[in-house]
Design a protein around this motif. Structure first.
Motif, short mmCIF file in Angstrom:
data_model
loop_
_atom_site.label_atom_id
_atom_site.label_comp_id
_atom_site.label_asym_id
_atom_site.label_seq_id
_atom_site.Cartn_x
_atom_site.Cartn_y
_atom_site.Cartn_z
N UNK A 73 6.24 8.44 -3.86
CA UNK A 73 5.29 7.60 -3.11
C UNK A 73 5.71 7.50 -1.64
N UNK A 74 4.69 7.48 -0.78
CA UNK A 74 4.89 7.33 0.67
C UNK A 74 4.34 5.97 1.09
N UNK A 75 5.17 5.11 1.72
CA UNK A 75 4.64 3.81 2.16
C UNK A 75 3.53 3.98 3.20
N UNK A 135 0.84 -1.19 0.00
CA UNK A 135 0.00 0.00 0.00
C UNK A 135 0.88 1.25 0.00
N UNK A 136 0.41 2.31 -0.67
CA UNK A 136 1.19 3.54 -0.76
C UNK A 136 0.25 4.71 -1.02
N UNK A 137 0.84 5.92 -0.90
CA UNK A 137 0.13 7.16 -1.21
C UNK A 137 1.05 8.04 -2.03
N UNK A 138 0.53 8.63 -3.12
CA UNK A 138 1.32 9.48 -4.02
C UNK A 138 0.55 10.77 -4.27
N UNK A 173 7.19 11.51 7.69
CA UNK A 173 6.60 12.76 8.17
C UNK A 173 5.11 12.85 7.92
N UNK A 174 4.51 11.84 7.30
CA UNK A 174 3.10 11.89 6.98
C UNK A 174 2.83 12.60 5.68
N UNK A 175 1.57 12.91 5.43
CA UNK A 175 1.15 13.59 4.21
C UNK A 175 0.90 15.06 4.53
#
Length: 663
Positions: A102-104, A86-89, A134-136
């Motif tokens: 991308x952030x894991x 899972x990731x966030x971009x 550091x988060x989003x």
């Protein structure tokens, strides 16, 4: 400007400089605020032939403030098995299919919250997404995560003739968003999949939501893309698709080379469904055999003890033993099965109640309507240690809760039932409670038809009660009431010295104790022509009694009751009519019942306590012992005085208070 400040500017600026340095060094970190809005959720649902689905989410998040450390996603499938990766971009990187920024994301399924929501509904499963580092920060991001769920096992794929209906519910978001999209991927089949939401809408009395669909077919799979114009706020989206039922039928596996018919039969017998059904059948047969055997053994045991006591056994359902035991086992097995299989436990509980009734026994009653008069006999005195020793325990009684073996067996069976309740509680607490209430079927075996319900043996049953009465009477007479100094002794003590008064009081107490010294014996009645006694009584007598005293006896009469015989104690005082002993107890005789004695010229006064307890019975017996005891010599005045003189004393009335309180 003063010349002093102009010449020395350094000390004047030092204090503000130190204050600013202190504020910078010890300043607390700012508490940043964060606000998250969901702008979209594109879901892909890939279903295989076994009914297992792989769910992929692409959630668009608009973040204000920040940084965002974690996000809770409510309403996911409760059996979700999370996949890695899972990731966030950022949104622009997602459009360019780039994972450079991308952030894991760590995804975990939170434990179920059993507390109901404000509207009374049950809380749904929740996933928590934790953003590493550091988060989003502030901006627009796309969160990607996926998991697996078994739609077939959960009953979300239901076959209806040649087609199958697939239903799925999306997460619950606090924000509404435009263009809700779901792509359903199913195995290829002759008939194409299509949207089917009219059934749910008609059942709820609502209009079917507007859903646009796009179908893409290939050789191995069919994709149906569904699009709704708007996703409502704080409401989950429910999707329904109807596909060909052949899409969810597993493809026939090719036979292994060299496999014979015996091997295929063995493989078919090893399937989990068949094994589960075999285990259930074996458990039902074992429960039937166990309970039927317990009912039959209890009936035989109770009948043997009842015949030995001279009474007729009385089962609650008066039918022959063989069909009664078989019906009890069948009713219990059927009741437990219905409780575990049906949503409503009324039918199963009714069958368990039938099994309980078939296993229960009522209190036995004598075979003859009226009891015969007992034969003449003789009363024999027996030593206290011999008469009131503990009778031997009844052996061979294993299904009675009043025996040690019965207690141990009942505890073992209840422990086995508790293990079954614990196993069922993991799947359904409601059915576990129903199974726990089935313990009444065991209590009907161990708690009815007990030894205490049989007619008592008057020569053995009252042993413990009479022994307790004798102990209490001894303790009551340890400091006699007559040992207290009278008014005459107090007056003499005032006229004489203190030492002489103390010696006189001690002497009076010693003589009073000697006067009320108690003899305790057992009295057994032996009928003529029989070697066994048919009644036991407690005999009490003071060492020094008034003339005309015969005996004080404590006996127990048993009356039939609903749960067995009830012991009613009675204290008998035997005196000679016209004797000083009869005159001494004349006031006490008003609280008792008078009758003729066993011998000519004997009067019997019977006293019954208000409650059939050993304490009240012992109080009456101790009061009678004091009343018939010879008063101490010093208790009477040495010089006759008039009735109205100040030093005149009145003869004590021993036992009046005790008799009036207990009789």
């Amino acid at each position: 400007m003063p010349s002093r400040i102009a010449r020395r500017p350094g000390p004047a600026l030092l204090l503000p400089f130190l204050a600013a340095l202190f504020a910078i060094a010890f300043a607390l970190p700012a508490r940043a605020w964060v606000e998250v809005h969901v702008a979209g959720d594109d879901v892909r649902l890939a279903i295989d032939r076994a009914g297992t689905a792989r769910v992929e989410h692409k959630v668009t998040l608009k973040i204000s403030g920040g940084p965002l450390r974690a996000l809770d996603i409510q309403g996911v499938d409760p059996d979700a098995e999370l996949d890695q990766g899972s990731y966030a971009v950022p949104f622009k990187a997602a459009q360019a299919s780039s994972l450079t920024d991308a952030t894991p994301v760590a995804i975990e399924l939170l434990p179920p919250d059993l507390r109901p929501r404000e509207d009374g509904a049950r809380r749904t499963a929740t996933l928590r997404a934790r953003f590493d580092g550091k988060g989003l920060s502030r901006g627009v991001f796309v969160l990607f995560f996926r998991y697996r769920t078994d739609l077939m096992k959960r009953g979300l794929i239901q076959q209806d003739g040649p087609s199958a209906r697939v239903t799925w519910t999306g997460p619950l978001w606090d924000d509404g968003y435009d263009a809700a999209r779901l792509t359903v991927e199913v195995p290829a089949a002759p008939d194409e999949p299509r949207v089917d939401e009219a059934g749910d809408a008609a059942a709820e009395g609502l209009e079917a939501p507007l859903t646009l669909s796009t179908l893409r077919r290939s050789l191995d799979k069919d994709e149906l893309e569904l699009l709704r114009p708007y996703a409502p706020k704080s409401e989950p989206l429910r999707w329904a698709v109807r596909a060909d039922a052949r899409a969810f039928q597993p493809a026939p596996a090719a036979a292994a080379p060299g496999a014979d018919a015996l091997g295929r039969l063995a493989g078919a017998a090893a399937s989990s469904h068949d094994r589960g059904r075999t285990l259930y059948i074996a458990a039902g047969v074992a429960l039937f055999a166990l309970y039927s055997a317990l009912v039959a053994l209890k009936a035989r045991e109770h009948e043997r003890l009842a015949r030995a006591a001279g009474v007729e056994p009385r089962p609650l359902v008066p039918i022959p033993l063989a069909p009664r035991a078989a019906l009890a086992g069948l009713a219990l097995v059927a009741g437990v099965a219905l409780e575990l299989l049906l949503r409503d436990g009324t039918a199963g509980a009714a069958l368990v109640a039938v099994a309980t009734a078939l296993a229960a026994h009522r209190t036995p009653r004598p075979e003859r309507a009226g009891g015969a008069l007992r034969r003449p006999g003789k009363w024999l005195p027996v030593a206290e240690a011999e008469a009131f020793r503990e009778p031997p325990r009844v052996r061979g009684v294993y299904l009675d809760v009043s025996t040690r073996a019965g207690k141990a067996l009942l505890v073992a069976l209840l422990a086995a039932l508790g293990a079954g309740v614990h196993a069922v509680a993991g799947a359904s607490p409601y059915h576990a409670h129903l199974l726990a209430l089935d313990a009444t079927a065991l209590l009907a075996i161990f708690c009815t038809g007990r030894l205490a319900e049989l007619p008592p043996d008057p020569a053995a049953r009252p042993v413990a009660f009479l022994r307790d009465v004798a102990r209490r009477v001894r303790r009551t007479l340890k400091v006699p009431a007559s040992a207290a100094p009278t008014a005459a002794s107090k007056g003499a003590a005032g006229a004489a010295s203190k030492g002489a008064a103390a010696r006189a009081s001690a002497g009076a107490a010693a003589r009073a104790a000697a006067a009320t010294e108690l003899r305790v014996v057992g009295r057994l009645r032996i009928p003529d022509g029989s070697p066994d006694a048919d009644e036991l009584r407690l005999g009490l007598a003071p060492r020094a009694a008034l003339p005309g005293f015969v005996a004080i006896e404590v006996g127990v009469v048993y009356a039939p009751g609903a749960g067995g015989a009830i012991g009613l104690p009675e204290v008998l005082l035997r005196v000679t009519p016209g004797s000083p002993c009869e005159r001494a107890v004349e006031r006490l005789a008003r609280s008792g019942r008078s009758s003729r004695g066993r011998r000519p010229g004997e009067r019997v006064l019977a006293f019954a306590p208000r409650l059939p307890t050993a304490r009240m019975t012992a109080s009456i017996a101790a009061a009678l012992v004091r009343a018939v005891s010879t008063p101490p010599v010093d208790a009477t005045p040495t010089k006759p005085q008039g009735a109205g003189s100040p030093g005149a004393t009145r003869a004590p009335r021993p036992g009046k208070k005790a008799i009036s309180a207990a009789a």
